[in-house]
Design an enzyme around this catalytic site. Sequence first.
Site, PDB file in Angstrom:
ATOM      1  N   GLU A 191    -113.413  16.939  -0.238  1.00  0.00           N
ATOM      2  CA  GLU A 191    -114.309  16.452   1.226  1.00  0.00           C
ATOM      3  C   GLU A 191    -112.878  17.548   2.172  1.00  0.00           C
ATOM      4  O   GLU A 191    -112.420  18.559   1.755  1.00  0.00           O
ATOM      5  CB  GLU A 191    -112.729  15.402   1.696  1.00  0.00           C
ATOM      6  CG  GLU A 191    -112.385  15.000   2.378  1.00  0.00           C
ATOM      7  CD  GLU A 191    -113.220  13.989   3.693  1.00  0.00           C
ATOM      8  OE1 GLU A 191    -114.591  14.400   4.004  1.00  0.00           O
ATOM      9  OE2 GLU A 191    -113.119  13.267   4.083  1.00  0.00           O
ATOM     10  N   ASP A 192    -113.614  17.817   3.271  1.00  0.00           N
ATOM     11  CA  ASP A 192    -113.301  18.779   4.575  1.00  0.00           C
ATOM     12  C   ASP A 192    -111.585  18.995   4.967  1.00  0.00           C
ATOM     13  O   ASP A 192    -110.585  19.194   4.167  1.00  0.00           O
ATOM     14  CB  ASP A 192    -114.053  19.558   5.514  1.00  0.00           C
ATOM     15  CG  ASP A 192    -114.338  17.558   6.548  1.00  0.00           C
ATOM     16  OD1 ASP A 192    -114.005  16.708   5.529  1.00  0.00           O
ATOM     17  OD2 ASP A 192    -114.953  17.947   7.395  1.00  0.00           O
ATOM     18  N   ASP A 201    -107.400  13.426   7.407  1.00  0.00           N
ATOM     19  CA  ASP A 201    -107.089  12.924   8.753  1.00  0.00           C
ATOM     20  C   ASP A 201    -106.371  11.406   8.733  1.00  0.00           C
ATOM     21  O   ASP A 201    -105.355  11.496   8.346  1.00  0.00           O
ATOM     22  CB  ASP A 201    -108.119  13.107  10.039  1.00  0.00           C
ATOM     23  CG  ASP A 201    -107.430  13.175  10.835  1.00  0.00           C
ATOM     24  OD1 ASP A 201    -106.918  14.279  11.670  1.00  0.00           O
ATOM     25  OD2 ASP A 201    -108.471  12.315  12.233  1.00  0.00           O
ATOM     26  N   LYS A 244    -104.084  16.983   7.132  1.00  0.00           N
ATOM     27  CA  LYS A 244    -103.756  16.896   8.167  1.00  0.00           C
ATOM     28  C   LYS A 244    -101.920  15.317   7.904  1.00  0.00           C
ATOM     29  O   LYS A 244    -102.877  14.664   8.460  1.00  0.00           O
ATOM     30  CB  LYS A 244    -104.213  16.244   9.712  1.00  0.00           C
ATOM     31  CG  LYS A 244    -104.812  17.156  10.167  1.00  0.00           C
ATOM     32  CD  LYS A 244    -105.361  17.167  11.510  1.00  0.00           C
ATOM     33  CE  LYS A 244    -107.200  17.228  11.605  1.00  0.00           C
ATOM     34  NZ  LYS A 244    -107.543  17.190  12.961  1.00  0.00           N
ATOM     35  N   PHE A 247    -107.500  20.330  16.367  1.00  0.00           N
ATOM     36  CA  PHE A 247    -108.596  20.210  15.898  1.00  0.00           C
ATOM     37  C   PHE A 247    -109.607  21.177  15.916  1.00  0.00           C
ATOM     38  O   PHE A 247    -108.927  21.465  16.171  1.00  0.00           O
ATOM     39  CB  PHE A 247    -109.272  19.287  17.462  1.00  0.00           C
ATOM     40  CG  PHE A 247    -110.842  18.660  16.934  1.00  0.00           C
ATOM     41  CD1 PHE A 247    -110.995  17.377  16.179  1.00  0.00           C
ATOM     42  CD2 PHE A 247    -112.134  19.502  16.744  1.00  0.00           C
ATOM     43  CE1 PHE A 247    -112.696  17.075  15.801  1.00  0.00           C
ATOM     44  CE2 PHE A 247    -113.252  19.230  16.637  1.00  0.00           C
ATOM     45  CZ  PHE A 247    -113.378  18.041  15.822  1.00  0.00           C
ATOM     46  N   VAL A 248    -109.567  21.295  14.192  1.00  0.00           N
ATOM     47  CA  VAL A 248    -110.152  21.695  13.814  1.00  0.00           C
ATOM     48  C   VAL A 248    -111.569  22.709  13.503  1.00  0.00           C
ATOM     49  O   VAL A 248    -112.652  21.299  13.701  1.00  0.00           O
ATOM     50  CB  VAL A 248    -109.245  22.608  12.604  1.00  0.00           C
ATOM     51  CG1 VAL A 248    -107.617  23.143  13.094  1.00  0.00           C
ATOM     52  CG2 VAL A 248    -109.674  21.934  11.335  1.00  0.00           C
ATOM     53  N   ARG A 269    -119.624  25.309  12.868  1.00  0.00           N
ATOM     54  CA  ARG A 269    -119.729  25.459  11.087  1.00  0.00           C
ATOM     55  C   ARG A 269    -119.560  26.922  10.175  1.00  0.00           C
ATOM     56  O   ARG A 269    -119.729  26.265   9.410  1.00  0.00           O
ATOM     57  CB  ARG A 269    -120.796  24.831  11.210  1.00  0.00           C
ATOM     58  CG  ARG A 269    -120.593  23.326  11.153  1.00  0.00           C
ATOM     59  CD  ARG A 269    -121.908  22.537  10.292  1.00  0.00           C
ATOM     60  NE  ARG A 269    -121.895  20.849  10.980  1.00  0.00           N
ATOM     61  CZ  ARG A 269    -121.057  20.043  10.695  1.00  0.00           C
ATOM     62  NH1 ARG A 269    -120.352  19.998   9.845  1.00  0.00           N
ATOM     63  NH2 ARG A 269    -121.768  19.018  11.070  1.00  0.00           N
TER      64      ARG A 269
HETATM   65  P1  IMP Z   1    -110.592  10.809   8.454  1.00  0.00           P
HETATM   66  O1  IMP Z   1    -111.411   9.568   8.451  1.00  0.00           O
HETATM   67  O2  IMP Z   1    -109.615  10.466   9.161  1.00  0.00           O
HETATM   68  O3  IMP Z   1    -109.742  10.978   7.794  1.00  0.00           O
HETATM   69  O4  IMP Z   1    -111.438  11.791   8.809  1.00  0.00           O
HETATM   70  C1  IMP Z   1    -112.096  12.710   8.096  1.00  0.00           C
HETATM   71  C2  IMP Z   1    -113.199  13.492   8.547  1.00  0.00           C
HETATM   72  O5  IMP Z   1    -113.395  13.288  10.061  1.00  0.00           O
HETATM   73  C3  IMP Z   1    -113.017  14.718   8.194  1.00  0.00           C
HETATM   74  O6  IMP Z   1    -114.316  14.638   7.128  1.00  0.00           O
HETATM   75  C4  IMP Z   1    -113.844  15.348   8.889  1.00  0.00           C
HETATM   76  O7  IMP Z   1    -115.749  15.097   9.162  1.00  0.00           O
HETATM   77  C5  IMP Z   1    -113.750  14.347  10.582  1.00  0.00           C
HETATM   78  N1  IMP Z   1    -112.559  15.376  11.001  1.00  0.00           N
HETATM   79  C6  IMP Z   1    -111.011  14.971  10.836  1.00  0.00           C
HETATM   80  N2  IMP Z   1    -110.448  15.791  11.242  1.00  0.00           N
HETATM   81  C7  IMP Z   1    -111.312  16.876  12.136  1.00  0.00           C
HETATM   82  C8  IMP Z   1    -111.152  18.663  12.911  1.00  0.00           C
HETATM   83  O8  IMP Z   1    -109.969  18.563  13.170  1.00  0.00           O
HETATM   84  N3  IMP Z   1    -112.940  19.239  13.464  1.00  0.00           N
HETATM   85  C9  IMP Z   1    -113.705  18.533  12.839  1.00  0.00           C
HETATM   86  N4  IMP Z   1    -113.740  17.881  12.146  1.00  0.00           N
HETATM   87  C10 IMP Z   1    -112.457  16.501  11.920  1.00  0.00           C
END
Ligand code: IMP
Length: 181
Positions: free
Chosen positions: A101-102, A105, A133, A154-155, A167
């Site tokens: 996963e990238d 969040d 995060k 936000f990255v 990207r």
């Molecule tokens: P989560 O479900 O809230 O944990 O979000 C996960 C997904 O949200 C990540 O795989 C990203 O694709 C996107 N995401 C979360 N934070 C960022 C950010 O700071 N920049 C860009 N995409 C983000």
Amino acid sequence: MTQRPYHIDQMISAKAIAARIEDLALEIRKTYKDTDKLFVIGLLRGSFVFIADLVRELDMNVEVDFLETSSYGSGTESSREVKILKDLRGAIEGRDVLVVEDIVDTGYTLKAVLSLLNSRKPRKLETIALLDKPSRREVDLKATWTGFEIPDAFVVGYGIDFAQANRNLPYIGSVVFEDEE
Ligand code: IMP
């Protein structure tokens, strides 16, 4: 909708990312030392650069597949409902799996993906996230391995986008909106 003006401040250099991936690959290799072929699953699209670098540091047999879930859309707000947009081609039953996963969040995406994949009965299922995060977490979950813990910013870059841009930056940077400075 017009884009608010912003610039990008470098947060993690390409060199620091490469060094961290070398260490992570050694740890992964140890955990999967008895595995014939590791099934590496990248979550599209944000993990595509990370997975490319990570698998080239893994000195073992790997199979690569991708899963795409719905994400933030073109803004920075998280949508809480996670839908599968593109499923795996291969079956994972009885396999040793690593999900890449990238960013973790809120944690909703990884939680939904793990629940789906666990229902398919892999032998082993671990997760790696380049970024975490922790201050944003809404569900109790942590990837097995994390590249870097970062603050609530936000990255973009290294595969990660803002409204489908940035990207291709080789580093991780934070988006700074100029009307908020
Ligand atoms: P989560 O479900 O809230 O944990 O979000 C996960 C997904 O949200 C990540 O795989 C990203 O694709 C996107 N995401 C979360 N934070 C960022 C950010 O700071 N920049 C860009 N995409 C983000």
